[in-house]
Enzyme design. Sequence first.
Site, PDB file in Angstrom:
ATOM      1  CB  SER A 177      -8.637   0.816   5.369  1.00 47.99           C
ATOM      2  OG  SER A 177      -9.342   2.031   5.483  1.00 47.99           O
ATOM      3  CB  SER A 194      -8.202   3.678   2.476  1.00 51.25           C
ATOM      4  OG  SER A 194      -7.373   3.080   3.467  1.00 51.25           O
ATOM      5  CE  LYS A 215      -3.972   2.062   2.453  1.00 53.04           C
ATOM      6  NZ  LYS A 215      -4.923   1.904   3.573  1.00 53.04           N
TER       7      LYS A 215
END
Length: 511
Positions: free
Chosen positions: A179, A155, A80
């Site tokens: 997330s 996210s 990420k």
Amino acid sequence: MPSFDALSAQEISAGIAAGSFTATEVARAALEAIDAREPQIQAFLEVTPELALERARRIDEARAKGAALPPLAGVPLAIKDNMNLTGTHTTCASRMLESYESPYTATCVARMLAAGCIPVGKANMDEFAFGSSTDTSAFHPTNNPWDTERVPGGSSGGSAAAVAAGEVPLALGSDTGGSIRQPAALCGVVGMKPTYGAVSRYGVVAFGSSLDQVGPFGRSVEDVALAMDALVAGGHDPFDSTSQDVAPRFAEQASADIAGKRVGIIPAFMEAEGLTSEVRAAVESAASELAAAGAELVDVDLPHLAAAIAAYYVIGPAEAFSNLARFDGIRYGYQEPDCATLAAQSALSRAHGFGAEAKRRQMLGAYLLSSGVYDKYYYAAQKARTLITEDYRRAFEQVDVILMPASPRTAFKHGEISDPTQMYLADLFTISINIAGNGGITVPLGLGAESGLPVAAQLVAPAFKDERLIAFGSALEQAYAGKAGVWGEAAAMHRAGAPVAPVYAGKGGEL
């Protein structure tokens, strides 16, 4: 070499150790899959072929010399883009950090690399992790591999989509209010948020410092367990004061027996507003399967869970306002040119560097921390946090784990939810354990009979008892192995050489 898409992380590392194929072959296959599928999926912000092939070369050289290989040797990994890795950019999907180069490597990333993983790129996300769709990324949205007109969740949507699309077998995400678990549910993969403090946050750009936690995505519970063992190896990180010593014993729990164990069910959650009938049916089915495996179902009450979202959207924005104050356009990040004063430069840099949702969260945080407001809302939110934490503590005196939905619905279309408040409700079932600090895991159950899209259940464990998530998650996975499950169906399509995304949409069947 067998089809890369059909191999788990464990099978890849075992195949490399046995000499069935090389790490370089695996790395090239992953990079080719990314190159072929990214026009549809857009899971990555940066692809790193040089880093991937160099690390693969080192693994192949080590094996040729007869050296013992680490447990995840040669396994491609997506990271990420709020996690630093030397040799890459760390943008947090924001114009504010568009050109920022990682000066060091985050501990979580370093531990995955030490376990042998090959970093193939940085995954897309909602800007600064503010969102549940990955549509707030400043660069491009990510598409759900099961239907490219839909979101992958957020996210950590890029990480979830990369795994679901067969681009990588493992990915790292961060979870502040759901997330990891929510995008895992929407993309039909396994996603785990460990207990707060189990994994070091050093080198991860902070959103909510008392809420953030790093965790893995995988296509199986076993792969996620292997990743967790890598993430906690080495114990306490002196660079993160919240980091705790956690024993790397997750993989050994993948075959644990759950007979005689107790699973908590929250009746109020199963009747929550916004929970769709097919998700409810999936979770009820999961409960039945756990009971069939020998577990006892027990109703539990968490009376203060209704306050979780309100508490989160006080604590989260307040901490975000504090953490993002450093992005002032002066020390680093986007810098507005030709400003007469430092004050003007800072104001314009922030105005033009941040997107709408990032501004919204910071302005809310500024208001909540202002004089006269702080006592009314922030103190109240912290009191609610204590009550919610106590609710979970008392519940876990009765049960070993709690079963609940991970997302109230299946993946929604890009732009379908425009009201920020409605978007916040996408985390209805995930936020409370960030508030309390417990660990949770999302396990895919198959495809919904109505939507033809992935449905999932979430398991929650007591603090620092995360190994239970692997045991119960594996039991669920095994129960659905013979059904029209997400992973089994996707793997079969990959083995047959089927293209990604559109072929997945509508496949499968009822639970």
